[in-house]
Design a protein around this motif. Structure first.
Motif, PDB file in Angstrom:
ATOM      1  N   PHE A   1       8.435   0.016 -31.242  1.00 18.91           N
ATOM      2  CA  PHE A   1       7.752   0.993 -32.093  1.00 18.91           C
ATOM      3  C   PHE A   1       6.604   0.336 -32.859  1.00 18.91           C
ATOM      4  O   PHE A   1       6.191   0.815 -33.905  1.00 18.91           O
ATOM      5  CB  PHE A   1       8.750   1.643 -33.062  1.00 18.91           C
ATOM      6  CG  PHE A   1       9.772   2.481 -32.355  1.00 18.91           C
ATOM      7  CD1 PHE A   1       9.421   3.703 -31.803  1.00 18.91           C
ATOM      8  CD2 PHE A   1      11.076   2.032 -32.194  1.00 18.91           C
ATOM      9  CE1 PHE A   1      10.349   4.463 -31.117  1.00 18.91           C
ATOM     10  CE2 PHE A   1      12.013   2.790 -31.512  1.00 18.91           C
ATOM     11  CZ  PHE A   1      11.646   4.013 -30.970  1.00 18.91           C
ATOM     12  N   GLY A   2       6.122  -0.784 -32.321  1.00 17.41           N
ATOM     13  CA  GLY A   2       5.051  -1.507 -32.996  1.00 17.41           C
ATOM     14  C   GLY A   2       5.603  -2.496 -34.003  1.00 17.41           C
ATOM     15  O   GLY A   2       5.087  -3.601 -34.146  1.00 17.41           O
ATOM     16  N   GLU A   3       6.681  -2.129 -34.648  1.00 22.64           N
ATOM     17  CA  GLU A   3       7.266  -2.965 -35.710  1.00 22.64           C
ATOM     18  C   GLU A   3       7.649  -4.350 -35.194  1.00 22.64           C
ATOM     19  O   GLU A   3       7.519  -5.344 -35.910  1.00 22.64           O
ATOM     20  CB  GLU A   3       8.543  -2.301 -36.251  1.00 22.64           C
ATOM     21  CG  GLU A   3       8.308  -0.959 -36.888  1.00 22.64           C
ATOM     22  CD  GLU A   3       9.622  -0.239 -37.198  1.00 22.64           C
ATOM     23  OE1 GLU A   3      10.456  -0.115 -36.286  1.00 22.64           O
ATOM     24  OE2 GLU A   3       9.796   0.194 -38.342  1.00 22.64           O
ATOM     25  N   GLU A   4       8.100  -4.382 -33.939  1.00 22.30           N
ATOM     26  CA  GLU A   4       8.558  -5.637 -33.349  1.00 22.30           C
ATOM     27  C   GLU A   4       7.426  -6.664 -33.252  1.00 22.30           C
ATOM     28  O   GLU A   4       7.682  -7.847 -33.075  1.00 22.30           O
ATOM     29  CB  GLU A   4       9.143  -5.369 -31.953  1.00 22.30           C
ATOM     30  CG  GLU A   4      10.447  -4.577 -31.946  1.00 22.30           C
ATOM     31  CD  GLU A   4      10.256  -3.069 -32.075  1.00 22.30           C
ATOM     32  OE1 GLU A   4       9.113  -2.630 -32.344  1.00 22.30           O
ATOM     33  OE2 GLU A   4      11.241  -2.328 -31.938  1.00 22.30           O
ATOM     34  N   PHE A   5       6.172  -6.175 -33.342  1.00 26.73           N
ATOM     35  CA  PHE A   5       5.025  -7.072 -33.160  1.00 26.73           C
ATOM     36  C   PHE A   5       4.294  -7.378 -34.473  1.00 26.73           C
ATOM     37  O   PHE A   5       3.304  -8.093 -34.472  1.00 26.73           O
ATOM     38  CB  PHE A   5       4.054  -6.481 -32.129  1.00 26.73           C
ATOM     39  CG  PHE A   5       4.584  -6.586 -30.730  1.00 26.73           C
ATOM     40  CD1 PHE A   5       4.178  -7.612 -29.891  1.00 26.73           C
ATOM     41  CD2 PHE A   5       5.517  -5.671 -30.260  1.00 26.73           C
ATOM     42  CE1 PHE A   5       4.689  -7.727 -28.606  1.00 26.73           C
ATOM     43  CE2 PHE A   5       6.033  -5.780 -28.965  1.00 26.73           C
ATOM     44  CZ  PHE A   5       5.615  -6.808 -28.136  1.00 26.73           C
ATOM     45  N   GLU A   6       4.778  -6.801 -35.564  1.00 28.53           N
ATOM     46  CA  GLU A   6       4.074  -6.984 -36.837  1.00 28.53           C
ATOM     47  C   GLU A   6       4.021  -8.439 -37.290  1.00 28.53           C
ATOM     48  O   GLU A   6       3.102  -8.827 -38.003  1.00 28.53           O
ATOM     49  CB  GLU A   6       4.721  -6.127 -37.925  1.00 28.53           C
ATOM     50  CG  GLU A   6       4.235  -4.694 -37.899  1.00 28.53           C
ATOM     51  CD  GLU A   6       4.750  -3.915 -39.087  1.00 28.53           C
ATOM     52  OE1 GLU A   6       3.971  -3.708 -40.029  1.00 28.53           O
ATOM     53  OE2 GLU A   6       5.935  -3.530 -39.073  1.00 28.53           O
ATOM     54  N   ASP A   7       5.017  -9.240 -36.904  1.00 33.36           N
ATOM     55  CA  ASP A   7       4.987 -10.658 -37.254  1.00 33.36           C
ATOM     56  C   ASP A   7       3.881 -11.397 -36.504  1.00 33.36           C
ATOM     57  O   ASP A   7       3.404 -12.429 -36.952  1.00 33.36           O
ATOM     58  CB  ASP A   7       6.322 -11.339 -36.891  1.00 33.36           C
ATOM     59  CG  ASP A   7       7.407 -11.036 -37.913  1.00 33.36           C
ATOM     60  OD1 ASP A   7       7.103 -10.408 -38.938  1.00 33.36           O
ATOM     61  OD2 ASP A   7       8.566 -11.433 -37.669  1.00 33.36           O
ATOM     62  N   PHE A   8       3.512 -10.874 -35.344  1.00 30.96           N
ATOM     63  CA  PHE A   8       2.630 -11.628 -34.453  1.00 30.96           C
ATOM     64  C   PHE A   8       1.157 -11.223 -34.548  1.00 30.96           C
ATOM     65  O   PHE A   8       0.277 -12.041 -34.352  1.00 30.96           O
ATOM     66  CB  PHE A   8       3.086 -11.460 -32.998  1.00 30.96           C
ATOM     67  CG  PHE A   8       4.498 -11.904 -32.744  1.00 30.96           C
ATOM     68  CD1 PHE A   8       4.846 -13.233 -32.873  1.00 30.96           C
ATOM     69  CD2 PHE A   8       5.476 -10.990 -32.365  1.00 30.96           C
ATOM     70  CE1 PHE A   8       6.145 -13.659 -32.631  1.00 30.96           C
ATOM     71  CE2 PHE A   8       6.777 -11.400 -32.116  1.00 30.96           C
ATOM     72  CZ  PHE A   8       7.119 -12.743 -32.253  1.00 30.96           C
ATOM     73  N   ILE A   9       0.916  -9.926 -34.749  1.00 31.99           N
ATOM     74  CA  ILE A   9      -0.472  -9.455 -34.753  1.00 31.99           C
ATOM     75  C   ILE A   9      -0.684  -8.426 -35.861  1.00 31.99           C
ATOM     76  O   ILE A   9       0.269  -7.916 -36.445  1.00 31.99           O
ATOM     77  CB  ILE A   9      -0.876  -8.808 -33.398  1.00 31.99           C
ATOM     78  CG1 ILE A   9       0.055  -7.623 -33.066  1.00 31.99           C
ATOM     79  CG2 ILE A   9      -0.893  -9.817 -32.288  1.00 31.99           C
ATOM     80  CD1 ILE A   9      -0.449  -6.771 -31.926  1.00 31.99           C
ATOM     81  N   ASP A  10      -1.964  -8.122 -36.099  1.00 31.98           N
ATOM     82  CA  ASP A  10      -2.333  -7.060 -37.020  1.00 31.98           C
ATOM     83  C   ASP A  10      -2.578  -5.808 -36.165  1.00 31.98           C
ATOM     84  O   ASP A  10      -3.555  -5.732 -35.422  1.00 31.98           O
ATOM     85  CB  ASP A  10      -3.609  -7.481 -37.763  1.00 31.98           C
ATOM     86  CG  ASP A  10      -4.066  -6.422 -38.759  1.00 31.98           C
ATOM     87  OD1 ASP A  10      -3.483  -5.308 -38.763  1.00 31.98           O
ATOM     88  OD2 ASP A  10      -5.007  -6.708 -39.510  1.00 31.98           O
ATOM     89  N   LEU A  11      -1.662  -4.854 -36.275  1.00 34.09           N
ATOM     90  CA  LEU A  11      -1.721  -3.672 -35.402  1.00 34.09           C
ATOM     91  C   LEU A  11      -3.025  -2.892 -35.581  1.00 34.09           C
ATOM     92  O   LEU A  11      -3.467  -2.181 -34.675  1.00 34.09           O
ATOM     93  CB  LEU A  11      -0.523  -2.751 -35.675  1.00 34.09           C
ATOM     94  CG  LEU A  11       0.865  -3.345 -35.382  1.00 34.09           C
ATOM     95  CD1 LEU A  11       1.956  -2.373 -35.798  1.00 34.09           C
ATOM     96  CD2 LEU A  11       1.019  -3.676 -33.912  1.00 34.09           C
ATOM     97  N   SER A  12      -3.644  -3.044 -36.746  1.00 31.37           N
ATOM     98  CA  SER A  12      -4.878  -2.283 -36.982  1.00 31.37           C
ATOM     99  C   SER A  12      -6.040  -2.816 -36.156  1.00 31.37           C
ATOM    100  O   SER A  12      -7.106  -2.208 -36.109  1.00 31.37           O
ATOM    101  CB  SER A  12      -5.228  -2.297 -38.473  1.00 31.37           C
ATOM    102  OG  SER A  12      -5.639  -3.582 -38.860  1.00 31.37           O
ATOM    103  N   ASN A  13      -5.854  -3.934 -35.485  1.00 37.51           N
ATOM    104  CA  ASN A  13      -6.896  -4.447 -34.596  1.00 37.51           C
ATOM    105  C   ASN A  13      -6.864  -3.803 -33.214  1.00 37.51           C
ATOM    106  O   ASN A  13      -7.698  -4.098 -32.372  1.00 37.51           O
ATOM    107  CB  ASN A  13      -6.755  -5.970 -34.433  1.00 37.51           C
ATOM    108  CG  ASN A  13      -7.172  -6.709 -35.684  1.00 37.51           C
ATOM    109  OD1 ASN A  13      -8.003  -6.211 -36.452  1.00 37.51           O
ATOM    110  ND2 ASN A  13      -6.602  -7.880 -35.907  1.00 37.51           N
ATOM    111  N   LEU A  14      -5.888  -2.924 -32.977  1.00 35.60           N
ATOM    112  CA  LEU A  14      -5.751  -2.322 -31.646  1.00 35.60           C
ATOM    113  C   LEU A  14      -6.300  -0.896 -31.627  1.00 35.60           C
ATOM    114  O   LEU A  14      -6.318  -0.204 -32.638  1.00 35.60           O
ATOM    115  CB  LEU A  14      -4.265  -2.303 -31.231  1.00 35.60           C
ATOM    116  CG  LEU A  14      -3.545  -3.656 -31.236  1.00 35.60           C
ATOM    117  CD1 LEU A  14      -2.112  -3.479 -30.748  1.00 35.60           C
ATOM    118  CD2 LEU A  14      -4.284  -4.663 -30.379  1.00 35.60           C
ATOM    119  N   GLY A  15      -6.698  -0.476 -30.434  1.00 34.79           N
ATOM    120  CA  GLY A  15      -7.191   0.884 -30.264  1.00 34.79           C
ATOM    121  C   GLY A  15      -6.085   1.917 -30.391  1.00 34.79           C
ATOM    122  O   GLY A  15      -6.313   3.048 -30.826  1.00 34.79           O
ATOM    123  N   GLY A  16      -4.902   1.528 -30.004  1.00 32.84           N
ATOM    124  CA  GLY A  16      -3.769   2.444 -30.113  1.00 32.84           C
ATOM    125  C   GLY A  16      -2.497   1.767 -29.670  1.00 32.84           C
ATOM    126  O   GLY A  16      -2.535   0.734 -28.991  1.00 32.84           O
TER     127      GLY A  16
END
Lengths: 254, 304
Positions: free
Chosen positions: B26-41
């Motif tokens: 759900f995106g949460e799993e990647f919050e430690d690794f990247i800034d989700l706001s850098n993605l298009g979706g």
């Protein structure tokens, strides 16, 4: 606990016997807190048949040297390539992953390991010892040459061995060792082949001792995104990588 | 400053890099690794009308340059998504798309209708191509008539951007693409996984509990590229390309073949930071080739 993806530097590769080795890798930044039972997911380079990372138990953490030790058995091409790493090589690691073993206080604890399943037990023994527990580590191996690193375990408590061929320690499987009937334990922790862990779980259930097992599973990501590594629990399928690898046997459908 | 922004009809993406459903939690799993706001979706895990336990273990097998999965859409159902997960993730500064799957048309319709009410979900991806559910799933996406039927039914209740994820397990993917376009799909994403299997010769057993599963990773990339190119020449709606994208170069290839945006799937497992690296890599490519607007790359394949 924040998960990281970092390059580590290989410091040393110690061959233990024909197919087991320990890899000491140094972090380039200070290591975060790592708990016993947690694991890493390592990237294997230059192996045509290894596409995914390889999940490996954390064998030991040395904060003074800023190193993690990985206890690895050469099984396929991926682990074979890891066994060719030399001092100064780089290893990319996602960590720290998974939950942890419980650490009781002032209890009589038994650790049972078999095969490369002994991997997380050394670091666990250290933590149990630090928390004032009495620690007995019981290792089940095939033969004397597989009974390795015994002095390391001795640092944190008693070390016992069973060999299948009787060449060292008591002959048989760890669940046949005489200590199990001689001594009364308060906690049991185990990691190894599933039949062995199931036998340890049966012993614990019979003696009414809390027991935690660390499960192995094929994983794609290691951090709860792919839902590939599920284990059947009393509350449905759970990810071995995030809700394990350590489970209380009461939560498993064993 | 180069322009990385693209539009899927009315849906604006700050860059063409999205994540593939089922590979990004759900995106949460990647919050430690990247800034989700850098993605298009981001496309969150496949959601169904009711709770699904998924398939038994083993669900995954590694293959040459790829992997097979048979997860079987394990999820807690759309009501749980709306009440538990959505409140946790709705603040993400990126487009959140929900992948909607089902066994019968009513399930798709009810699930889509519930997600239509969620303010911060601007689009759904209708999954008519999952090879890992016994009934429904891919069956909808492998005939023009059933693909059209499910899209038509969902279109009536879903008012925002409707993306339809196509199966590669068909004779002619352009026919399916045309059929869903005719029923009002706003975009198509392709490809879902290719049906495959793996066997352990020593034990004479299949490696997956379901025997067959979905193949993903670089092994499928040439097939995916070919299908994006074919669909680009067959429909007018925008295409989101996916299938084995591991780096920026792969992403550019899909755009040249006709994709307006791309999804990164299996690569997330190997490098959880790969999506951010691909955004940076695309920008580098544009600078290197003196391209000001990424939209100039879409379908810019130069066929002799």
């Amino acid at each position: 606990m924040k998960k990281l993806v970092q390059d580590f530097e290989v410091l040393q590769r110690k061959e233990l016997n024909d197919d087991h080795f320990v890899l000491d890798v140094k972090a380039l930044e200070p290591l975060p807190e790592i708990r016993p039972g947690q694991f890493v997911n390592v990237l294997v380079k230059d192996s045509n048949t290894t596409f995914l990372r390889r999940p490996l138990s954390i064998h030991f953490v040395d904060y003074e040297r800023n190193t993690i030790s990985l206890y690895i058995k050469k099984i396929g091409d991926g682990t074979k390539k890891l066994g060719e790493l030399k001092e100064g090589d780089t290893l990319n690691i996602v960590y720290p992953l998974g939950n942890q073993y419980s650490i009781p206080n002032n209890a009589n604890t038994l650790l049972v390991g078999g095969g490369c399943g002994v991997a997380p037990l050394l670091y666990l023994a250290k933590h149990l010892n630090q928390a004032g527990n009495k620690v007995t580590t019981l290792l089940g191996v095939r033969s004397e040459k597989d009974a390795v690193e015994l002095d390391a375990y001795k640092e944190y408590g008693n070390i016992l061995v069973t060999t299948e061929d009787g060449s060292f320690g008591e002959k048989g499987y760890p669940t046949q060792h005489s200590i199990l009937e001689k001594e009364k334990f308060d906690y049991v922790f185990t990691c190894g082949p599933e039949p062995m862990m199931k036998a340890v779980a049966a012993y614990s259930t019979q003696k009414n001792i809390p027991c935690e097992v660390s499960l192995e599973n094929t994983m794609a990501c290691g951090f709860g995104a792919c839902l590939c590594c599920v284990t059947e629990t009393t509350e449905g399928n759970k990810c071995t990588c995030t809700e394990g690898p350590v489970f209380n046997i009461n939560d498993l459908k064993w | 400053m180069v322009n990385l922004g693209v539009k899927l009809k009315d849906l604006s993406l700050k860059n063409p890099v999205m994540t593939a459903s089922g590979t990004f939690g759900f995106g949460e799993e990647f919050e430690d690794f990247i800034d989700l706001s850098n993605l298009g979706g981001i496309l969150v895990k496949g959601t169904t009308r009711h709770h699904r336990e998924g398939n038994p273990y083993p669900r995954m097998a590694e293959t040459p340059s790829g992997m097979l999965n048979a997860v079987g859409l394990q999820n807690k159902g759309v009501e749980n998504f709306c009440s538990e997960i959505y409140p946790r993730i709705k603040h993400y500064d990126t487009n959140i798309l929900v992948n909607v799957s089902g066994s019968v048309i009513e399930d798709y319709v009810e699930t889509a209708a519930m997600i239509n009410d969620l303010e911060h979900i601007p689009a759904i991806e209708l999954n008519i191509s999952c090879p890992n559910v016994k009934e429904g799933g891919m069956a909808f996406g492998t005939s023009c008539a059933s693909a059209a039927e499910v899209v038509k039914a969902v279109r009536q209740v879903y008012k925002k951007h409707l993306m339809v994820k196509l199966s590669p397990n068909v004779t002619d993917i352009t026919e399916i693409a045309k059929a869903v376009e005719a029923e009002g799909a706003d975009s198509v994403s392709l490809i879902n996984t290719l049906l495959g299997m793996a066997i352990d010769a020593e034990t004479r057993k299949p490696l997956l509990s379901t025997v067959t599963g979905g193949l993903s990773g670089p092994a499928v990339k040439p097939v995916a590229l070919r299908m994006v190119w074919q669909v680009f020449n067959a429909v007018k709606i925008p295409i989101v390309g996916l299938g084995g994208i591991m780096n920026a170069k792969d992403a550019i290839e899909f755009m040249l073949a006709g994709a307006t945006a791309v999804q990164i799937g299996t690569a997330n497992f190997i490098d959880p930071q790969v999506t951010e690296k691909i955004v940076v890599g695309i920008e580098d490519y544009m600078k290197r080739h003196n391209i000001q607007d990424i939209n100039d790359l879409i379908g810019a394949l130069q066929v002799r």
